[in-house]
Write a protein that holds these residues in place. Sequence first.
Motif, PDB file in Angstrom:
ATOM      1  N   LEU A 143     -70.132  27.287 -51.722  1.00  0.00           N
ATOM      2  CA  LEU A 143     -69.578  27.428 -53.066  1.00  0.00           C
ATOM      3  C   LEU A 143     -70.632  27.938 -54.043  1.00  0.00           C
ATOM      4  O   LEU A 143     -71.781  27.479 -54.037  1.00  0.00           O
ATOM      5  N   PRO A 144     -70.258  28.888 -54.909  1.00  0.00           N
ATOM      6  CA  PRO A 144     -71.195  29.326 -55.952  1.00  0.00           C
ATOM      7  C   PRO A 144     -71.374  28.274 -57.037  1.00  0.00           C
ATOM      8  O   PRO A 144     -72.269  28.379 -57.869  1.00  0.00           O
ATOM      9  N   LEU A 145     -70.516  27.261 -57.055  1.00  0.00           N
ATOM     10  CA  LEU A 145     -70.649  26.149 -57.991  1.00  0.00           C
ATOM     11  C   LEU A 145     -71.666  25.153 -57.447  1.00  0.00           C
ATOM     12  O   LEU A 145     -71.887  25.056 -56.247  1.00  0.00           O
ATOM     13  N   GLY A 146     -72.291  24.396 -58.338  1.00  0.00           N
ATOM     14  CA  GLY A 146     -73.163  23.319 -57.904  1.00  0.00           C
ATOM     15  C   GLY A 146     -72.349  22.090 -57.559  1.00  0.00           C
ATOM     16  O   GLY A 146     -71.439  21.714 -58.304  1.00  0.00           O
ATOM     17  N   SER A 303     -62.941  26.950 -59.463  1.00  0.00           N
ATOM     18  CA  SER A 303     -63.356  26.307 -60.706  1.00  0.00           C
ATOM     19  C   SER A 303     -63.728  24.850 -60.433  1.00  0.00           C
ATOM     20  O   SER A 303     -63.270  24.248 -59.460  1.00  0.00           O
ATOM     21  N   PRO A 304     -64.581  24.251 -61.270  1.00  0.00           N
ATOM     22  CA  PRO A 304     -65.031  22.877 -61.015  1.00  0.00           C
ATOM     23  C   PRO A 304     -63.901  21.872 -60.900  1.00  0.00           C
ATOM     24  O   PRO A 304     -63.931  20.993 -60.041  1.00  0.00           O
ATOM     25  N   ASP A 305     -62.854  21.982 -61.763  1.00  0.00           N
ATOM     26  CA  ASP A 305     -61.789  20.985 -61.697  1.00  0.00           C
ATOM     27  C   ASP A 305     -60.981  21.108 -60.413  1.00  0.00           C
ATOM     28  O   ASP A 305     -60.634  20.109 -59.772  1.00  0.00           O
ATOM     29  N   VAL A 306     -60.686  22.355 -59.978  1.00  0.00           N
ATOM     30  CA  VAL A 306     -59.944  22.551 -58.737  1.00  0.00           C
ATOM     31  C   VAL A 306     -60.783  22.106 -57.541  1.00  0.00           C
ATOM     32  O   VAL A 306     -60.285  21.459 -56.620  1.00  0.00           O
ATOM     33  N   ALA A 307     -62.069  22.469 -57.556  1.00  0.00           N
ATOM     34  CA  ALA A 307     -62.942  22.067 -56.457  1.00  0.00           C
ATOM     35  C   ALA A 307     -63.027  20.559 -56.360  1.00  0.00           C
ATOM     36  O   ALA A 307     -63.034  19.987 -55.267  1.00  0.00           O
ATOM     37  N   GLY A 308     -63.082  19.886 -57.499  1.00  0.00           N
ATOM     38  CA  GLY A 308     -63.156  18.433 -57.494  1.00  0.00           C
ATOM     39  C   GLY A 308     -61.930  17.813 -56.859  1.00  0.00           C
ATOM     40  O   GLY A 308     -62.032  16.880 -56.056  1.00  0.00           O
ATOM     41  N   LYS A 309     -60.749  18.330 -57.218  1.00  0.00           N
ATOM     42  CA  LYS A 309     -59.513  17.801 -56.634  1.00  0.00           C
ATOM     43  C   LYS A 309     -59.442  18.089 -55.140  1.00  0.00           C
ATOM     44  O   LYS A 309     -59.027  17.247 -54.347  1.00  0.00           O
ATOM     45  N   TRP A 310     -59.883  19.284 -54.731  1.00  0.00           N
ATOM     46  CA  TRP A 310     -59.852  19.656 -53.319  1.00  0.00           C
ATOM     47  C   TRP A 310     -60.750  18.747 -52.502  1.00  0.00           C
ATOM     48  O   TRP A 310     -60.368  18.246 -51.440  1.00  0.00           O
ATOM     49  N   ILE A 311     -61.955  18.502 -53.008  1.00  0.00           N
ATOM     50  CA  ILE A 311     -62.891  17.666 -52.261  1.00  0.00           C
ATOM     51  C   ILE A 311     -62.428  16.225 -52.226  1.00  0.00           C
ATOM     52  O   ILE A 311     -62.489  15.547 -51.206  1.00  0.00           O
ATOM     53  N   ALA A 312     -61.914  15.725 -53.369  1.00  0.00           N
ATOM     54  CA  ALA A 312     -61.421  14.358 -53.403  1.00  0.00           C
ATOM     55  C   ALA A 312     -60.280  14.177 -52.417  1.00  0.00           C
ATOM     56  O   ALA A 312     -60.209  13.174 -51.699  1.00  0.00           O
ATOM     57  N   ASN A 313     -59.363  15.148 -52.356  1.00  0.00           N
ATOM     58  CA  ASN A 313     -58.248  15.061 -51.422  1.00  0.00           C
ATOM     59  C   ASN A 313     -58.734  15.111 -49.973  1.00  0.00           C
ATOM     60  O   ASN A 313     -58.189  14.437 -49.102  1.00  0.00           O
ATOM     61  N   SER A 314     -59.792  15.912 -49.715  1.00  0.00           N
ATOM     62  CA  SER A 314     -60.316  16.014 -48.368  1.00  0.00           C
ATOM     63  C   SER A 314     -60.904  14.688 -47.917  1.00  0.00           C
ATOM     64  O   SER A 314     -60.748  14.273 -46.760  1.00  0.00           O
ATOM     65  N   PHE A 315     -61.575  13.986 -48.820  1.00  0.00           N
ATOM     66  CA  PHE A 315     -62.176  12.712 -48.468  1.00  0.00           C
ATOM     67  C   PHE A 315     -61.146  11.608 -48.332  1.00  0.00           C
ATOM     68  O   PHE A 315     -61.279  10.700 -47.524  1.00  0.00           O
ATOM     69  N   ASN A 316     -60.087  11.690 -49.113  1.00  0.00           N
ATOM     70  CA  ASN A 316     -59.095  10.624 -49.108  1.00  0.00           C
ATOM     71  C   ASN A 316     -57.991  10.851 -48.087  1.00  0.00           C
ATOM     72  O   ASN A 316     -57.151   9.989 -47.874  1.00  0.00           O
ATOM     73  N   ASP A 317     -57.961  12.043 -47.441  1.00  0.00           N
ATOM     74  CA  ASP A 317     -56.939  12.350 -46.453  1.00  0.00           C
ATOM     75  C   ASP A 317     -57.148  11.457 -45.239  1.00  0.00           C
ATOM     76  O   ASP A 317     -58.178  11.517 -44.603  1.00  0.00           O
ATOM     77  N   PRO A 318     -56.171  10.632 -44.887  1.00  0.00           N
ATOM     78  CA  PRO A 318     -56.361   9.721 -43.759  1.00  0.00           C
ATOM     79  C   PRO A 318     -56.376  10.410 -42.412  1.00  0.00           C
ATOM     80  O   PRO A 318     -56.759   9.823 -41.432  1.00  0.00           O
TER      81      PRO A 318
END
Length: 319
Positions: A143-146, A303-318
Amino acid sequence: MPPSRLLIVEDERLVAEDLRDSLLHSGYDVVGIASSGERALELVAQHLPDLVLMDINLGGEMDGIGTARLLRQKHGTPVIYLTAFSNDETLARARDTEAYGFVVKPFHDKAVVAAIEMAIGKRASERIEHRREEMLRSGLMALPLGVVMTDDRARIVFANGTARNHIGRALDGEEAVLLEDVFEEAAPEERNGEDAEARGAIREMTGRRLPVVYSDDLLRAGDGSVIGRILIYQDAAHPPFSGELGRLLRSFMQSANSTPDGASQFLTICAWSKRIKVDDRTWVSFEDFLTHYLGLHVTHGMSPDVAGKWIANSFNDPK
């Protein structure tokens, strides 16, 4: 699906051969029998079996537990222990090797098959999860985002390439680096109104303070407990839809040969597909419009907000 490939490590020859015959009859592929830990290491390296059935009290210089530990370290090979009796100390050592199960002698065919199937199923699930984690980590690194993640004590446990370049310090040393050591939220007077994006700064070892816009969220385990925090940011000097792209688009619109209220100064965008109308019959994607009509090279980011939701969903996906 091909049969699971098994290796038997047992120093009692008759026991090993009887177990092999039972496994072959149950449809498994037995790639070999080893009577010592050293031979087991050779056969695993040669055949890469799906599972090893290991005598926990294996004789010789290296017992079954030591052999299993080396197999786990070198090849990640799962092991089921075969045991007649063991003291508490031996069982504790065996548990430390992350054994996939225990089968008590004398063997019962159904019990052996059940243990094997449970171990193979567990191994398959681990591989899927490991692959998923590799893909997620690879995506974050690119990701180009930090991206910075912490544990529940605010210690940094992951930073992608962009973040590491900005932070400019080693994050893999023995001494933990706290998020507050490298990131600070902007003071209220630095914000541009109540609805401004969340702003902060990355502090580098050189003393440079890099202003950023960011979003952050809590990371949660499957049971909902907080296990850390994720921070996703980008350089505030180059927010989305500004910089070179914004300048070129504004220049393109300003150079249109039309009256102030002329239709050519407006873009018609389909409300459903988001495609852009370029003439009476042609609609193109936003990417094609930028590439073929403005001559820009297009790449995709997040974008940071979309990336945050994507990563959170990836971690919380059972799954």
